[in-house]
Design an enzyme around this catalytic site. Structure first.
Site, PDB file in Angstrom:
ATOM      1  N   LYS A 255       0.856  -1.195   0.000  1.00 36.49           N
ATOM      2  CA  LYS A 255       0.000   0.000   0.000  1.00 36.49           C
ATOM      3  C   LYS A 255       0.891   1.244   0.000  1.00 36.49           C
ATOM      4  CE  LYS A 255      -2.598   3.404   1.982  1.00 36.49           C
ATOM      5  NZ  LYS A 255      -2.125   4.687   2.516  1.00 36.49           N
ATOM      6  N   HIS A 368       4.012  12.763  10.648  1.00 36.99           N
ATOM      7  CA  HIS A 368       2.587  13.025  10.424  1.00 36.99           C
ATOM      8  C   HIS A 368       2.113  14.155  11.322  1.00 36.99           C
ATOM      9  CE1 HIS A 368       1.356   8.907   8.560  1.00 36.99           C
ATOM     10  NE2 HIS A 368       2.256   9.566   7.870  1.00 36.99           N
TER      11      HIS A 368
END
Ligand code: MEV
Length: 414
Positions: A255, A368
């Site tokens: 992914k 993040h």
């Protein structure tokens, strides 16, 4: 020359840099900023169009691919993807960049025949010269460009015969061409087989249209905190080994690879689902679902490779008419399909390297959260030049709340 601090410039300055570097006109620049109404174009591309749906578009800089420096346009909603690709591209640059390859753009269409005679395969094989000329007659402009019929193969299941026809689609993705061929030839094949047509459609497996990339980077580039470069490299190799053993990890590993490849596919107006489907088909082809990358540690260097089906096109379909995608292709140097597929393979490998490097060292949440701070600043009302300094202040105070962001914004306005 693209300034080394490109990512630190304001969005408007970045566009100015691109404008002069790639000789983009006002329309091209405006097409990246939703300043042009694409309603009519959208209405001819999809049914019941009500507008367009913008996705963030950014540039991953620093990619050295087969000796050429490239800026990579990437369209993605995931905040860390472009930053991660750029980071990995700089690491790989220290080892001489990515070395890539891609197959000729051969795609396959399949005609499924029911109730065929037992000798249907032989009967169809005898017609191969005629099939080749029928295929080429259906796609004269593709043949003029050097593409066309490339071969025939068969699979059988009970009384069903699957006829696979390979076609070189040159710079196209090829789906329309292949489906035109399948539907144009299916009745003749059925007549020769003595059976009937069940269906005809291309396969997204694309095993004859593979692309790959490789890098060799000295271990010292990977030093991080208390970990030596060699330790980090060995941890990356181990993380890849784990993905080879456990499909639950491999699917997330892959992914991450597709984060990069799909962002390039979307930016260039390509069919993202076909690339995704082909990648996962290839990942499970051995019977186990495997990672699409390999890593090895040799002579004090980390060696990374990737290989997967890659069917991006640079002409036809939405790619050939969607203005932002045409700009993205210009930024990529107006590549042919093979070159675009090589670039996408390099981006997938970079994305995976960045993910594994972060995962086996400090984790991914730190990066993040920094991006999250910028989103909080935006949500609190900061705009333009206000956003980054406010985000840094929130980060330094370790207080990522909209309430605090609003207070700081109000104080700065006094
Ligand atoms: C997140 O979008 C991608 C990662 O999960 C990839 C990976 O785990 O390798 C970080």
């Amino acid at each position: 020359m693209i300034p080394p601090n490109f990512r630190k410039l304001s969005p408007a300055s970045r566009k100015e840099v691109l404008k002069s570097y790639f000789n983009l006109d006002k329309n091209e620049i405006d097409s990246l900023s939703n300043q042009i109404d694409f309603s009519d174009l959208s209405d001819v591309l999809v049914e019941s169009s009500i507008g367009t749906f913008p996705v963030p578009l950014g540039i991953a800089a620093g990619f050295l691919i087969d000796g050429e420096t490239k800026l990579i346009p990437m369209a993605t909603e995931e905040p860390s993807v472009i930053a991660a690709a750029s980071y990995a591209s700089r690491l790989v640059q220290s080892g001489g960049g990515f070395h890539t390859w891609a197959d000729h753009p051969v795609m396959t269409t399949q005609i499924y025949l029911k109730d065929s005679l037992p000798n249907a395969v032989d009967r169809i094989k005898e017609k191969e010269p005629l099939i080749a000329s029928m295929v080429d007659t259906l796609i004269p402009r593709m043949v003029e460009r050097g593409g066309g019929y490339r071969g025939l193969s068969f699979q059988t299941s009970a009384d069903t015969v699957i006829v696979s026809i390979d076609v070189d689609v040159k710079d196209a993705m090829g789906a329309n061409i292949l489906n035109t061929i399948g539907e144009g030839i299916k009745d003749s094949l059925a007549a020769w087989s003595g059976g009937t047509v069940l269906m005809s459609i291309l396969t997204n497996a694309c095993l004859k249209r593979m692309a790959g990339a490789r890098f060799v980077v000295p271990s010292k580039a990977f030093r991080k905190g208390t970990l030596s470069g060699k330790d980090v490299c060995l941890r990356i190799v181990e993380a890849n080994r784990i993905a080879s053993q456990f499909p639950e990890r491999a699917v997330t590993h892959n992914k991450g690879i597709m984060n990069g490849i799909i962002a390039v596919a979307l930016a260039t107006g390509n069919d993202t689902r076909s690339v995704e489907a082909g990648a996962h088909f290839y990942a499970q082809q051995s019977g186990s679902y495997l990672p699409l990358t390999t890593y090895d540690f040799q002579n004090d260097c980390l060696i990374g490779t990737i290989q997967l089906p890659m069917s991006l096109g640079t002409v036809g379909g939405t790619t050939g008419c969607w203005p932002p995608s045409l700009v993205a292709l210009k930024i990529l140097g107006s590549p042919g399909a093979q070159t675009l597929n090589r670039i996408a393979a390099a981006v997938g490998l970079a994305q995976n390297l960045a993910a594994l490097f972060a995962l086996v060292t400090q984790g991914i949440q730190g990066g993040h959260m920094k991006l999250h701070a910028a989103r909080i600043a935006y949500a609190a009302g900061a705009r333009g030049e206000q956003i980054r300094p406010l985000a840094s202040q929130l980060w330094n105070e370790n207080c990522l709340t909209i309430k605090r962001a609003k207070e700081l914004l109000e104080n700065s306005a006094k």
